[in-house]
Motif scaffolding. Structure first.
Motif: not given
Length: 643
Positions: A138-147
């Protein structure tokens, strides 16, 4: 965001659906069961009715055939990765979590920074109780897709279910700020703030939830509640292994009013006057502060790129290079119109998913409201403000960016075709029907394909004007006519239209010919000759006389006929003299339009350029009508006496 990405998930468009507004989305994003799409996220147009109509006609939302072929050919690995992710999501919905994780793992091998794969793998791991893996993904997703608001919501939901309530609040707030329509995130935000500021909320309750889930050990997820307050939560996040990293987005995501209101409600002395109603009102004030005041923060968030250090901290594989490095993989035949066999110009996608040039498909739909390839219904709700179907923005951007030379050549061809239509300004399209008159309303019902095309071209390139002539037995049309100026058009789904127009200038046609089925002609405009000063007094008396005759005749017609005239042409206009104007007084044309005289005779009057001559001709018509009326009265009287 690049031209190949879905506006919703920000990944490669997979099985794209193009709506009538021209914007394209992944099929999975449109048909998402959790948050089904109701508005276009680019232009905010309501698409629910369009989706329902497509399902009833096509049994499904058909994919954009051209874009599917282009993406599958140009980006094979990424397309395959998106396919695996979609299969994994389907397994996730069936609660087959282990099989879903296998699909997501394969997808991430092909697309190392697919936030959609990270996001859904996090959901699957959380369902299996793999909390550390779930929070890491979930953290990786929020970093990669920060928009992407969904990435923040999923991370917040995982933290919330693990009873890390204050940490979850941060991510729910970001989700709401990025997408104010997210009711699920708003609900969670409301629940958390209600708990935190409740008069009965205690330190014990903050640390130990009565409904605490089976959490991982404190070594895996060290509690920070004793040392964290809301201000620090605004810029601190967590990795699953306990490593902290600063999300350098901005100073704060919540306005100062929200921060102050939160601490005021949390720390204020509790009194007996505290009621649920008061706290609900205070919460409404807090939630309403998530508004335009955060616009600058969001602009920073949406434009910020993921830093290299942050990617290394998340153990992410590097993102792939630009999708297209050269033009070796490009073939303009992939983007050809199947009607004109040329490169797509202003490409339009039909509801069934086929792509055509805007001009080509419009001419086809003039004849029949069906896709020329699959024969399925293809309609466009046109209006005077939105005359043409919007272009498919993705296809046009791809052609412009990756086929620049071919695009420039195709645009030049299109411009030359338009110049051919407009180079002779004195050449006007002619609608052959009946006679029209200056300043007199002339409603038209257009249903023939050739005149649909003529109307569209007039609205686009001819200042909303075209000529109107009556039929002639020995020629294509009568020589005398009047130009009509379009005021409004009502379009029907089957292509027909009702045109609200009014007469403008008189003309005589020269050199008539046919173009695409309808007539065009060179026009010589008719203007009244100037009236000398010494003739104005005499002409004034004639005007008064003829106007009185017109008023007397109109008052004598039968009520049904008067109602019909009024409905079509309106009431008799007020008297005006109109000396030394192009067409003379308007009321005279109204009178000529309603008089019971053959159209051929009326057309000859339209061609006269002398006001006095027209007035005297109409005076003679009234005299004849009066004589005819007297004869009819005498005949009726003699018949009655004999009987």
């Amino acid at each position: 965001m690049d031209d190949f990405a879905c506006p919703h998930c920000r990944e490669l468009l997979y099985k794209p659906i193009t709506f009538l507004c021209g914007h394209s989305f992944c099929q999975l994003c449109v048909q998402c069961q959790e948050n089904p799409m109701t508005f276009c996220e680019v232009c905010n147009v309501l698409i629910t009715d369009e989706i329902n109509a497509r399902r009833s006609i096509l049994q499904n939302n058909s994919n954009n055939v051209v874009l599917m072929a282009v993406f599958e050919s140009w980006h094979k690995n990424e397309w395959q990765g998106r396919a695996l992710t979609t299969e994994g999501i389907a397994l996730l919905c069936k609660q087959e979590y282990k099989k879903a994780i296998e699909k997501f793992n394969k997808a991430l091998e092909l697309v190392p920074q697919s936030h959609s794969a990270f996001l859904h793998r996090a959901k699957a791991n959380f369902s299996l109780g793999n909390y550390e893996a779930a929070l890491r993904d979930a953290t990786r997703a929020s970093v990669v897709a920060h928009k992407s608001p969904e990435a923040y919501y999923v991370k917040g939901e995982i933290l919330y279910q693990l009873d890390y309530v204050e940490e979850a609040l941060f991510y729910f707030l970001i989700c709401v700020l990025l997408d104010s329509s997210r009711k699920d995130a708003k609900k969670r935000t409301h629940e958390i703030i209600t708990t935190l500021v409740s008069p009965h909320f205690s330190a014990t309750n903050a640390t130990h939830s009565t409904n605490k889930r089976s959490n991982p050990s404190q070594n895996e997820f060290p509690s920070k509640r004793n040392c964290l307050d809301l201000a620090r939560l605004l810029n601190i996040g967590y990795c699953a292994n306990g490593i902290h990293f600063i999300q350098k987005i901005t100073n704060t995501f919540i306005t100062l009013n929200l921060f102050n209101s939160y601490h005021y409600l949390k720390n204020r002395p509790k009194t007996k006057s505290d009621t649920p109603e008061k706290y609900e009102a205070a919460l409404e004030i807090i939630l309403k502060t998530i508004d335009d005041s955060s616009a600058n923060d969001l602009r920073t968030l949406r434009t910020q790129r993921v830093s290299k250090d942050l990617v290394e901290a998340m153990a992410l594989k590097p993102a792939p290079k630009a999708r297209l490095q050269n033009n070796e993989e490009l073939d303009d035949s992939d983007l050809e119109c199947s009607l004109c066999m040329r490169l797509l110009c202003d490409p339009v996608c039909t509801p069934c998913g086929h792509m055509f040039c805007q001009g080509c498909i419009e001419r086809c739909l003039d004849h029949k409201s069906q896709c020329p390839l699959c024969k399925k219904t293809a309609k466009h709700n046109k209006s005077l403000e939105a005359l043409h179907s919007p272009c498919c923005y993705v296809t046009k951007a791809i052609i412009r960016q990756y086929l620049p030379e071919e695009y420039a050549e195709r645009e030049l061809q299109h411009k030359q075709e338009i110049d051919e239509l407009t180079k002779h300004r004195k050449t006007q399209p002619i609608f052959v029907s009946t006679i029209a008159y200056p300043s007199v309303p002339c409603p038209l019902h257009i249903f023939e394909p050739r005149y649909m095309l003529m109307l569209r071209r007039c609205l686009d390139y001819n200042d909303r004007e075209f000529g109107m002539c009556m039929r002639s037995p020995d020629k294509p049309h009568h020589d005398n006519g009047t130009t009509l100026r379009v005021k409004n058009v009502k379009f029907f789904p089957d292509g027909r239209s009702v045109v609200d127009s009014v007469g403008n200038r008189r003309f005589v046609t020269k050199h008539s010919q046919k173009r695409d089925g309808y007539h065009v002609a060179t026009l010589k405009f008719i203007e009244d000759t100037k009236i000398r000063d010494e003739d104005i007094e005499k002409l004034t008396r004639i005007v008064d006389k003829v106007y009185d005759e017109a008023r007397e005749w109109f008052s004598s017609v039968t009520p049904p006929l008067k109602q019909k005239i009024t409905l079509h042409f309106g009431d008799l206009p007020t008297k005006q003299y109109g000396f030394n104007t192009e067409n003379g007084p308007d009321w005279l044309w109204w009178v000529l339009a309603v008089l019971p005289v053959e159209d051929t005779y009326k057309a000859s009057i339209v061609g006269k350029n002398n006001l006095q001559e027209r007035l005297l001709t109409i005076h003679k018509i009234f005299v004849c009508l009066q004589v005819k009326s007297k004869k009819n009265s005498q005949g009726s009287a003699s018949t009655s006496s004999s009987s």
